[in-house]
Design an enzyme around this catalytic site. Structure first.
Site, PDB file in Angstrom:
ATOM      1  N   PRO A   9      -4.557  -0.149   4.006  1.00  0.00           N
ATOM      2  CG  PRO A   9      -3.302  -1.790   2.925  1.00  0.00           C
ATOM      3  CD  PRO A   9      -4.606  -1.539   3.563  1.00  0.00           C
ATOM      4  CG  ASN A  10      -0.109   2.651   1.512  1.00  0.00           C
ATOM      5  OD1 ASN A  10       0.785   2.995   2.277  1.00  0.00           O
ATOM      6  ND2 ASN A  10      -0.048   1.556   0.794  1.00  0.00           N
ATOM      7  NE  ARG A  17      -1.360   5.639  -1.808  1.00  0.00           N
ATOM      8  CZ  ARG A  17      -2.231   4.667  -2.070  1.00  0.00           C
ATOM      9  NH1 ARG A  17      -3.379   4.621  -1.428  1.00  0.00           N
ATOM     10  NH2 ARG A  17      -1.947   3.743  -2.938  1.00  0.00           N
ATOM     11  CE1 TYR A  22      -6.155   5.532  -4.622  1.00  0.00           C
ATOM     12  CE2 TYR A  22      -3.842   6.017  -4.955  1.00  0.00           C
ATOM     13  CZ  TYR A  22      -4.870   5.119  -4.925  1.00  0.00           C
ATOM     14  OH  TYR A  22      -4.641   3.796  -5.196  1.00  0.00           O
ATOM     15  CG  ASN A  74     -10.568   1.991   0.081  1.00  0.00           C
ATOM     16  OD1 ASN A  74      -9.898   1.069  -0.361  1.00  0.00           O
ATOM     17  ND2 ASN A  74     -10.525   3.214  -0.415  1.00  0.00           N
ATOM     18  CB  ALA A  77      -2.748  -3.077  -1.656  1.00  0.00           C
ATOM     19  CG  HIS A  80      -6.006  -5.658  -5.630  1.00  0.00           C
ATOM     20  ND1 HIS A  80      -7.125  -5.301  -6.341  1.00  0.00           N
ATOM     21  CD2 HIS A  80      -5.468  -4.498  -5.175  1.00  0.00           C
ATOM     22  CE1 HIS A  80      -7.244  -3.985  -6.344  1.00  0.00           C
ATOM     23  NE2 HIS A  80      -6.252  -3.475  -5.637  1.00  0.00           N
ATOM     24  CG  ASP A  87     -12.160 -16.539   4.375  1.00  0.00           C
ATOM     25  OD1 ASP A  87     -12.822 -16.507   3.312  1.00  0.00           O
ATOM     26  OD2 ASP A  87     -11.213 -17.326   4.554  1.00  0.00           O
ATOM     27  CD  GLU A  98     -14.127  -4.237  -2.512  1.00  0.00           C
ATOM     28  OE1 GLU A  98     -14.115  -5.321  -1.910  1.00  0.00           O
ATOM     29  OE2 GLU A  98     -13.737  -4.103  -3.688  1.00  0.00           O
ATOM     30  CG  HIS A 100     -11.906   0.181  -4.446  1.00  0.00           C
ATOM     31  ND1 HIS A 100     -10.823  -0.210  -3.695  1.00  0.00           N
ATOM     32  CD2 HIS A 100     -12.737  -0.883  -4.501  1.00  0.00           C
ATOM     33  CE1 HIS A 100     -10.986  -1.467  -3.327  1.00  0.00           C
ATOM     34  NE2 HIS A 100     -12.154  -1.896  -3.804  1.00  0.00           N
ATOM     35  CB  ILE A 101     -10.478   6.920  -3.831  1.00  0.00           C
ATOM     36  CG1 ILE A 101     -10.785   6.941  -2.328  1.00  0.00           C
ATOM     37  CG2 ILE A 101     -10.303   8.331  -4.389  1.00  0.00           C
ATOM     38  CD1 ILE A 101      -9.620   7.369  -1.452  1.00  0.00           C
ATOM     39  CB  SER A 102      -8.692   5.189  -8.280  1.00  0.00           C
ATOM     40  OG  SER A 102      -8.395   3.848  -7.930  1.00  0.00           O
ATOM     41  NE  ARG A 107      -5.009   2.999 -10.145  1.00  0.00           N
ATOM     42  CZ  ARG A 107      -4.602   3.071  -8.885  1.00  0.00           C
ATOM     43  NH1 ARG A 107      -5.476   3.079  -7.899  1.00  0.00           N
ATOM     44  NH2 ARG A 107      -3.323   3.142  -8.595  1.00  0.00           N
ATOM     45  NE  ARG A 111      -3.288  -0.015  -8.509  1.00  0.00           N
ATOM     46  CZ  ARG A 111      -2.779   0.049  -7.287  1.00  0.00           C
ATOM     47  NH1 ARG A 111      -3.508  -0.272  -6.246  1.00  0.00           N
ATOM     48  NH2 ARG A 111      -1.537   0.433  -7.110  1.00  0.00           N
TER      49      ARG A 111
END
Length: 146
Positions: A9-10, A17, A22, A74, A77, A80, A87, A98, A100-102, A107, A111
């Site tokens: 998402p996003n 955003r 990001y 990625n 959200a 978390h 699963d 996995e 993550h950009i940040s 954070r 997160r």
């Protein structure tokens, strides 16, 4: 090699955003970076993005049948709290990384928790969009060991 990159998402809102977190590069820039990486590595890289948990689970399951050899994900959200995505990842045996950009460890407290990480072989965070390229390299190396 066939690699699936999944964005949750996003992520389609990159460049729109929270630019301080990001960056200014948009989603098309990320897609171009990934396509170039595919050419450089001789890999077929398929990118999938959804804001819907079930669609991400369906795509992970489809990867089992379409001979995908590695997954970069990625989960956004969903990282978390989505035990369902955990699963689904755990149910497929190809290498998974996995991304993550940040820097999720620097954070908000929520997160810092990844319920999807244990279903993956590795996790890369805090490297910006470049982290995707590192994750692709990692998936390729993991697949070579199999």
């Amino acid at each position: 090699m066939k690699i699936l990159v999944i964005n949750g998402p996003n992520l389609n809102f990159l460049g729109i955003r929270e630019k301080k977190i990001y960056g200014n590069e948009d989603y098309d820039c990320l897609l171009q970076m990934i396509a170039k990486k595919g050419e450089e590595t001789g890999s077929v890289i398929v990118v999938f993005q959804s804001n819907h948990e079930g669609a991400i689970i369906d795509r992970i399951q489809d990867a089992y049948f379409d001979k995908t050899e590695g997954i970069v994900i990625n989960p956004g959200a969903f990282t978390h709290y989505s035990y369902a995505i955990h699963d689904a990842l755990a149910s497929v045996s190809m290498p998974k990384v996995e991304i993550h950009i940040s820097d999720i460890t620097a954070r908000e407290e929520f997160r810092k928790i990844s319920v999807t990480r244990p279903a993956c072989d590795d996790q890369i965070y805090g490297k910006g969009l470049e982290g995707y390229l590192l994750a692709i390299d990692r998936v390729i190396k993991l697949a070579e060991r199999i």
